[in-house]
Write a protein that holds these residues in place. Structure first.
Motif, PDB file in Angstrom:
ATOM      1  N   VAL A 127       0.844  -1.202   0.000  1.00  0.00           N
ATOM      2  CA  VAL A 127       0.000   0.000   0.000  1.00  0.00           C
ATOM      3  C   VAL A 127       0.883   1.257   0.000  1.00  0.00           C
ATOM      4  CG1 VAL A 127      -1.613   1.347   1.434  1.00  0.00           C
ATOM      5  CG2 VAL A 127      -1.957  -1.123   1.137  1.00  0.00           C
ATOM      6  N   ILE A 128       2.028   1.171   0.662  1.00  0.00           N
ATOM      7  CA  ILE A 128       2.891   2.329   0.844  1.00  0.00           C
ATOM      8  C   ILE A 128       4.019   2.393  -0.183  1.00  0.00           C
ATOM      9  CG2 ILE A 128       4.485   3.424   2.489  1.00  0.00           C
ATOM     10  CD1 ILE A 128       2.502   1.748   4.536  1.00  0.00           C
ATOM     11  N   SER A 129       4.615   1.232  -0.479  1.00  0.00           N
ATOM     12  CA  SER A 129       5.755   1.193  -1.395  1.00  0.00           C
ATOM     13  C   SER A 129       5.877  -0.199  -2.016  1.00  0.00           C
ATOM     14  CB  SER A 129       7.044   1.546  -0.646  1.00  0.00           C
ATOM     15  OG  SER A 129       8.182   1.229  -1.409  1.00  0.00           O
ATOM     16  N   LYS A 130       5.664  -0.274  -3.312  1.00  0.00           N
ATOM     17  CA  LYS A 130       5.785  -1.564  -3.991  1.00  0.00           C
ATOM     18  C   LYS A 130       7.211  -2.121  -3.876  1.00  0.00           C
ATOM     19  CE  LYS A 130       4.597  -4.096  -8.111  1.00  0.00           C
ATOM     20  NZ  LYS A 130       4.090  -4.067  -9.472  1.00  0.00           N
ATOM     21  N   PRO A 131       8.261  -1.298  -4.042  1.00  0.00           N
ATOM     22  CA  PRO A 131       9.618  -1.842  -3.859  1.00  0.00           C
ATOM     23  C   PRO A 131       9.842  -2.428  -2.457  1.00  0.00           C
ATOM     24  CG  PRO A 131       9.733   0.257  -5.007  1.00  0.00           C
ATOM     25  CD  PRO A 131       8.304   0.080  -4.563  1.00  0.00           C
ATOM     26  N   ALA A 132       9.285  -1.800  -1.434  1.00  0.00           N
ATOM     27  CA  ALA A 132       9.423  -2.331  -0.070  1.00  0.00           C
ATOM     28  C   ALA A 132       8.740  -3.689   0.038  1.00  0.00           C
ATOM     29  CB  ALA A 132       8.839  -1.355   0.951  1.00  0.00           C
ATOM     30  N   ALA A 133       7.557  -3.809  -0.558  1.00  0.00           N
ATOM     31  CA  ALA A 133       6.848  -5.091  -0.540  1.00  0.00           C
ATOM     32  C   ALA A 133       7.648  -6.155  -1.281  1.00  0.00           C
ATOM     33  CB  ALA A 133       5.461  -4.929  -1.162  1.00  0.00           C
ATOM     34  N   LEU A 134       8.225  -5.804  -2.408  1.00  0.00           N
ATOM     35  CA  LEU A 134       9.008  -6.762  -3.196  1.00  0.00           C
ATOM     36  C   LEU A 134      10.257  -7.227  -2.444  1.00  0.00           C
ATOM     37  CD1 LEU A 134       8.701  -5.181  -6.766  1.00  0.00           C
ATOM     38  CD2 LEU A 134       7.590  -7.259  -5.912  1.00  0.00           C
ATOM     39  N   LEU A 135      10.839  -6.339  -1.656  1.00  0.00           N
ATOM     40  CA  LEU A 135      12.014  -6.718  -0.861  1.00  0.00           C
ATOM     41  C   LEU A 135      11.687  -7.779   0.187  1.00  0.00           C
ATOM     42  CD1 LEU A 135      13.734  -3.257  -0.374  1.00  0.00           C
ATOM     43  CD2 LEU A 135      14.822  -5.300  -1.350  1.00  0.00           C
ATOM     44  N   MET A 136      10.422  -7.910   0.532  1.00  0.00           N
ATOM     45  CA  MET A 136      10.002  -8.893   1.534  1.00  0.00           C
ATOM     46  C   MET A 136       9.690 -10.270   0.921  1.00  0.00           C
ATOM     47  SD  MET A 136       9.963  -7.335   4.539  1.00  0.00           S
ATOM     48  CE  MET A 136       8.787  -8.191   5.584  1.00  0.00           C
ATOM     49  N   ILE A 137       9.621 -10.357  -0.392  1.00  0.00           N
ATOM     50  CA  ILE A 137       9.252 -11.617  -1.051  1.00  0.00           C
ATOM     51  C   ILE A 137      10.258 -12.747  -0.770  1.00  0.00           C
ATOM     52  CG2 ILE A 137       8.811 -12.753  -3.274  1.00  0.00           C
ATOM     53  CD1 ILE A 137       6.534 -10.877  -2.283  1.00  0.00           C
ATOM     54  N   PRO A 138      11.573 -12.515  -0.880  1.00  0.00           N
ATOM     55  CA  PRO A 138      12.496 -13.616  -0.548  1.00  0.00           C
ATOM     56  C   PRO A 138      12.324 -14.114   0.891  1.00  0.00           C
ATOM     57  CG  PRO A 138      13.656 -11.869  -1.704  1.00  0.00           C
ATOM     58  CD  PRO A 138      12.286 -11.341  -1.390  1.00  0.00           C
ATOM     59  N   TYR A 139      12.027 -13.207   1.794  1.00  0.00           N
ATOM     60  CA  TYR A 139      11.812 -13.557   3.201  1.00  0.00           C
ATOM     61  C   TYR A 139      10.596 -14.463   3.364  1.00  0.00           C
ATOM     62  CZ  TYR A 139      10.749 -12.550   8.178  1.00  0.00           C
ATOM     63  OH  TYR A 139      10.457 -12.634   9.520  1.00  0.00           O
ATOM     64  N   VAL A 140       9.473 -14.102   2.759  1.00  0.00           N
ATOM     65  CA  VAL A 140       8.268 -14.930   2.904  1.00  0.00           C
ATOM     66  C   VAL A 140       8.484 -16.300   2.254  1.00  0.00           C
ATOM     67  CG1 VAL A 140       6.929 -14.186   0.861  1.00  0.00           C
ATOM     68  CG2 VAL A 140       5.742 -14.869   2.955  1.00  0.00           C
ATOM     69  N   LEU A 141       9.224 -16.331   1.145  1.00  0.00           N
ATOM     70  CA  LEU A 141       9.509 -17.620   0.498  1.00  0.00           C
ATOM     71  C   LEU A 141      10.404 -18.488   1.377  1.00  0.00           C
ATOM     72  CD1 LEU A 141      10.045 -16.438  -3.197  1.00  0.00           C
ATOM     73  CD2 LEU A 141       8.041 -17.603  -2.227  1.00  0.00           C
ATOM     74  N   TRP A 142      11.418 -17.877   1.990  1.00  0.00           N
ATOM     75  CA  TRP A 142      12.313 -18.630   2.871  1.00  0.00           C
ATOM     76  C   TRP A 142      11.556 -19.146   4.101  1.00  0.00           C
ATOM     77  CZ3 TRP A 142      16.863 -20.902   2.481  1.00  0.00           C
ATOM     78  CH2 TRP A 142      17.513 -21.316   3.647  1.00  0.00           C
ATOM     79  N   VAL A 143      10.693 -18.325   4.668  1.00  0.00           N
ATOM     80  CA  VAL A 143       9.935 -18.755   5.844  1.00  0.00           C
ATOM     81  C   VAL A 143       8.913 -19.827   5.455  1.00  0.00           C
ATOM     82  CG1 VAL A 143       8.340 -18.004   7.674  1.00  0.00           C
ATOM     83  CG2 VAL A 143      10.378 -16.651   7.156  1.00  0.00           C
ATOM     84  N   ALA A 144       8.364 -19.754   4.268  1.00  0.00           N
ATOM     85  CA  ALA A 144       7.472 -20.828   3.802  1.00  0.00           C
ATOM     86  C   ALA A 144       8.260 -22.137   3.690  1.00  0.00           C
ATOM     87  CB  ALA A 144       6.845 -20.459   2.460  1.00  0.00           C
ATOM     88  N   PHE A 145       9.468 -22.056   3.132  1.00  0.00           N
ATOM     89  CA  PHE A 145      10.341 -23.229   3.063  1.00  0.00           C
ATOM     90  C   PHE A 145      10.692 -23.719   4.474  1.00  0.00           C
ATOM     91  CE2 PHE A 145      14.749 -24.787   3.203  1.00  0.00           C
ATOM     92  CZ  PHE A 145      14.598 -25.961   2.475  1.00  0.00           C
ATOM     93  N   ALA A 146      11.033 -22.787   5.362  1.00  0.00           N
ATOM     94  CA  ALA A 146      11.373 -23.145   6.748  1.00  0.00           C
ATOM     95  C   ALA A 146      10.172 -23.783   7.453  1.00  0.00           C
ATOM     96  CB  ALA A 146      11.848 -21.911   7.514  1.00  0.00           C
ATOM     97  N   SER A 147       8.965 -23.354   7.099  1.00  0.00           N
ATOM     98  CA  SER A 147       7.758 -23.952   7.683  1.00  0.00           C
ATOM     99  C   SER A 147       7.641 -25.418   7.275  1.00  0.00           C
ATOM    100  CB  SER A 147       6.505 -23.201   7.224  1.00  0.00           C
ATOM    101  OG  SER A 147       6.545 -21.857   7.648  1.00  0.00           O
ATOM    102  N   ALA A 148       7.889 -25.703   6.010  1.00  0.00           N
ATOM    103  CA  ALA A 148       7.850 -27.087   5.531  1.00  0.00           C
ATOM    104  C   ALA A 148       8.939 -27.912   6.220  1.00  0.00           C
ATOM    105  CB  ALA A 148       8.027 -27.126   4.011  1.00  0.00           C
ATOM    106  N   LEU A 149      10.106 -27.326   6.361  1.00  0.00           N
ATOM    107  CA  LEU A 149      11.214 -27.999   7.039  1.00  0.00           C
ATOM    108  C   LEU A 149      10.870 -28.258   8.503  1.00  0.00           C
ATOM    109  CD1 LEU A 149      14.131 -28.997   6.724  1.00  0.00           C
ATOM    110  CD2 LEU A 149      14.881 -26.671   7.268  1.00  0.00           C
TER     111      LEU A 149
END
Length: 158
Positions: A127-149
């Protein structure tokens, strides 16, 4: 621009500090308890975790700093940063529960809450900054992987 750099620097330092504090709980059992666990075949080597988390904390800090620089007085910025701080606390809590308390089931509960909060943080950052949101994508993907692990470790050791 100077204000943005200051906010980004502060945010990166806070994220790295939280990561460092969480690593204390991790180090307390990563070389003894963790090595005794049955782990799935997709478990990354231990040496990979520190550089990956360092990069993620830096990207998270940059994202938070960008959002913060948009003006903390704005309700959307405050809301986004509240979500960010809460997910950062859950991030540290996961290390304490999983490694410090040696509790994969408790870790699973925390990491699912963390994953949910990261997704909400990304929503608010967008809502505030698309680049800021995009910077969080690797983090959410890693935590999704960590959740499966985390799930597979719990399942293999229950």
């Amino acid at each position: 621009m100077k204000k943005r750099i200051v906010y980004i620097t502060i945010s990166v330092l806070v994220c790295l500090a939280i990561g460092f504090l969480a690593s204390i709980a991790t180090q307390s059992s990563v070389n003894d308890w963790y090595v005794t666990l049955n782990k799935p075949s997709f478990t990354p080597p231990n040496y990979l975790f520190a550089p990956v988390w360092t990069a993620l904390y830096i990207m998270m800090g940059i994202a938070a700093g960008i959002v913060w620089s948009k003006g903390y007085h704005h309700i959307w910025v405050k809301t986004a940063l509240y979500h960010f701080v809460f997910q950062l606390l859950l991030n540290a809590l996961w290390s304490i529960v999983f490694f410090g308390l040696k509790n994969p089931l408790g870790g699973m509960i925390v990491i699912l809450a963390l994953l949910t909060m990261i997704i909400l943080t990304i929503k608010w950052f967008k809502v505030i900054s698309k680049p800021a949101a995009l910077l969080m994508i690797p983090y959410v993907l890693w935590v999704a992987f960590a959740s499966a692990l985390n799930y597979k470790i719990w399942e293999l050791n229950s």
